[in-house]
Design a protein around this motif. Structure first.
Motif, mmCIF file in Angstrom:
data_model
loop_
_atom_site.group_PDB
_atom_site.id
_atom_site.type_symbol
_atom_site.label_atom_id
_atom_site.label_comp_id
_atom_site.label_asym_id
_atom_site.label_seq_id
_atom_site.Cartn_x
_atom_site.Cartn_y
_atom_site.Cartn_z
ATOM 1 N N VAL A 116 -106.495 25.033 6.167
ATOM 2 C CA VAL A 116 -106.427 26.414 6.170
ATOM 3 C C VAL A 116 -106.962 27.191 5.125
ATOM 4 O O VAL A 116 -106.980 26.875 3.836
ATOM 5 C CB VAL A 116 -104.936 26.801 6.118
ATOM 6 N N MET A 117 -107.908 28.241 5.518
ATOM 7 C CA MET A 117 -108.367 29.231 4.366
ATOM 8 C C MET A 117 -107.677 30.194 4.657
ATOM 9 O O MET A 117 -107.420 31.142 5.404
ATOM 10 C CB MET A 117 -109.881 29.384 4.910
ATOM 11 N N MET A 118 -107.414 30.851 3.287
ATOM 12 C CA MET A 118 -106.554 32.063 3.171
ATOM 13 C C MET A 118 -107.268 33.312 2.570
ATOM 14 O O MET A 118 -108.000 32.991 1.727
ATOM 15 C CB MET A 118 -105.200 31.714 2.438
ATOM 16 N N ALA A 119 -106.883 34.208 2.896
ATOM 17 C CA ALA A 119 -107.273 35.459 2.274
ATOM 18 C C ALA A 119 -106.487 36.730 2.366
ATOM 19 O O ALA A 119 -105.627 37.045 3.229
ATOM 20 C CB ALA A 119 -108.761 35.800 2.421
ATOM 21 N N SER A 120 -106.534 37.662 1.448
ATOM 22 C CA SER A 120 -105.716 39.000 1.589
ATOM 23 C C SER A 120 -106.588 40.067 1.516
ATOM 24 O O SER A 120 -107.600 40.065 1.245
ATOM 25 C CB SER A 120 -104.887 38.965 0.016
#
Lengths: 327, 327
Positions: free
Chosen positions: B96-100
């Motif tokens: 999983v790659m996460m970003a806000s």
DNA sequence: AAAAATTACTAAACCGGTTTAGGTGCAAAT
DNA sequence: ATTTGCACCTAAACCGGTTTAGTAATTTTT
């Protein structure tokens, strides 16, 4: 038709090489005529060309992706750092993959393997063990939050002992005369350092360290173990009136236990805890906390990791200070 | 020497093709003799072969990586979902790659572009806009937390209106007779639905919706705007004795404001809020909350996304129920 | 006028896998 | 004695980029 460098090359009547140079802004450097450059750029625009990052990574050996690995991404301390790491990484053109280890070395190893195989450029990690670092040589690591004994990596920590000392000291200053500590059943050096700071504060107050003042919680059964730990502290022949929690999770659970089982004592005891979290602002018992410098931690982690990735001379270890917040 | 399929092929005297088949467990299917298979596997083991995920992805067109994009990964609601998404994704072999996004459509678009170029297989997103979905056709999306109007995607939401109705209703049942609501200055459909639920509850209590009972906070200046909103509600000719907050961030700030500026009223008002978070257990004012089914949300997001990635028939939308937690 | 340098561009190898379309050689079937 | 089928294996193209080592044409230097 999905645009690729090959397609652009065909459509603008030049070679793949030329297209690659132009699209990477190395056209001038590589003596591609203004004319040709324009033609290539126009074609790319027209075809809405989007570079395939994987292909580039495969050939350059750099993925511009870093890993962020912590025990639990939903722990507010870690999710705050995560957010900041994401921010600083993005500034440098890196994306972030995240994973939680549950404090389990095997899971940690699996994650690191997976990230490594995915050709991630390096990892920022709050480690539960050092095995995966040893097992993955030549892979850039920056550790934070914990410093592993007998093992040197690029590392960001805080002055655990000093902060613990100050937190405990504040409890005494604010009128506590018997201070217990809730720690974690885990072999982590920062835990030992924090306990050392606590002990030192007792000494400086001419108190001997009483082992019955130190209770352990178990991360896998946190609510129950904290309950029984606090019961122990409150049922001593001389009960405590100050409790020092080694981190925000412990403190949060401690607050829960007190509100539920000792509501009559909410304003009779004082808490101290590592990690400042918002809720400490408006709960009882009052909590004195050690705010960790999240921005600096995150910024340094990212900078040190990228320095390592780029093979620059790397600073080995940075120790930052906390800010004690009284309430 | 870093092991690659080519090296293994050379060292075990077979072709790359054979090695690839064997290492993918398709040896029997492809009629590779037991002998050869053993030889290849032994060599791979001896050289500590680690497959290059990038290369595989480039040639298969599948990265086995998904994106998780939310307004703010450090929001406890989202970080909880993040943790669970990570868990379910890992079960299926995905990272999983996460970003806000900071609730900013431009940032959202940038993130989606970046993820898309990185050949991520699909994205789970709590969207701030629909533009990036429209701009990225043929890219698997699952939206959650918010459902965009006039636009259909695979979507997981909760019964916002019904939950808001129940929360408001509970406030009345618990003795409030004047209930205000703190909402967000943002055009998000779930906000409207929650407000609708609130209004419906007022109606059912034979109250007319009084616009002065609805105050707006601004996400970019949350503390100040909530303070002034709450001031408004408390300074009405008939002040409120119940406040409904549209999400945990608003409620948390509301609690802060009350503890700081209205300490004498802490047990005179009742709060209700979406998103159950731990601290609601031991703060004042008392908070009635709507617990969102995190596990189910995360599991469904992951399953629906992977179904889409694999081109299976996809369920269009799922609406889950919350659990009202009284205190 | 010949040699050297510069400009403008490209063929082909490479990164490390997957996959298609075969090619042997040997046993069984016609 | 062919043909067919099968077991076993592989050459080579491909994914979409980057990069090295060039070439050809023109310009500059000597």
């Amino acid at each position: 038709m999905k645009a690729s460098i090959k397609i652009i090359a065909e459509q603008s009547g030049v070679s793949k090489t030329t297209v690659s140079f132009v699209l990477n802004g190395r056209g001038d450097e590589k003596n591609i005529s203004a004319d040709t450059q324009k033609r290539v750029l126009d074609t790319a625009l027209r075809l809405n060309y989007q570079p395939n990052h994987l292909a580039r990574s495969l050939s350059t050996g750099r993925s511009y992706t870093i890993g962020f690995v912590v025990p639990d991404i939903s722990n507010p301390f870690f999710s705050r750092i995560a957010r900041l790491v994401e921010h600083y990484a993005e500034e440098k053109g890196y994306s972030v993959m995240m994973a939680s280890t549950d404090e389990k070395p095997e899971k940690e190893q699996k994650i690191i393997n997976s990230f490594h195989n995915r050709q991630i450029d390096g990892v920022i990690i709050a480690p539960s063990s050092v095995d995966m670092i040893k097992n993955t040589p030549n892979f850039p690591f920056v550790t934070f939050d914990r410093q592993m004994p007998n093992f040197r990596t690029a590392n960001i920590t805080i002055n655990n002992e000093e902060s613990a000392y100050q937190l405990t000291q504040k409890l005494f200053e604010r009128g506590c005369n018997r201070v217990g500590v809730v720690t974690l059943k885990a072999f982590l050096p920062n835990i030992k350092q924090r306990i050392d700071g606590y002990k030192k504060a007792l000494q400086d107050n001419k108190l001997i360290t009483d082992m019955e003042l130190i209770v352990e919680a178990n991360i896998n059964d946190i609510r129950a173990t904290i309950k029984s730990g606090i019961d122990t502290l409150m049922n001593l022949s001389r009960p405590v009136n100050g409790i020092f929690f080694l981190n925000n999770v412990l403190a949060t659970e401690g607050i829960w236990v007190f509100n539920r089982y000792y509501p009559q004592l909410l304003d009779k005891v004082l808490f101290a805890s590592f990690d400042n979290i918002d809720v400490f602002d408006y709960v009882q018992p009052k909590v004195i906390s050690a705010l960790q410098p999240g921005e600096e931690i995150a910024r340094n982690c990212v900078n040190m990791l990228i320095a390592q990735i780029e093979g620059k001379n790397l600073q080995e270890a940075i120790c930052l200070s906390t800010t004690i917040i009284e309430r």
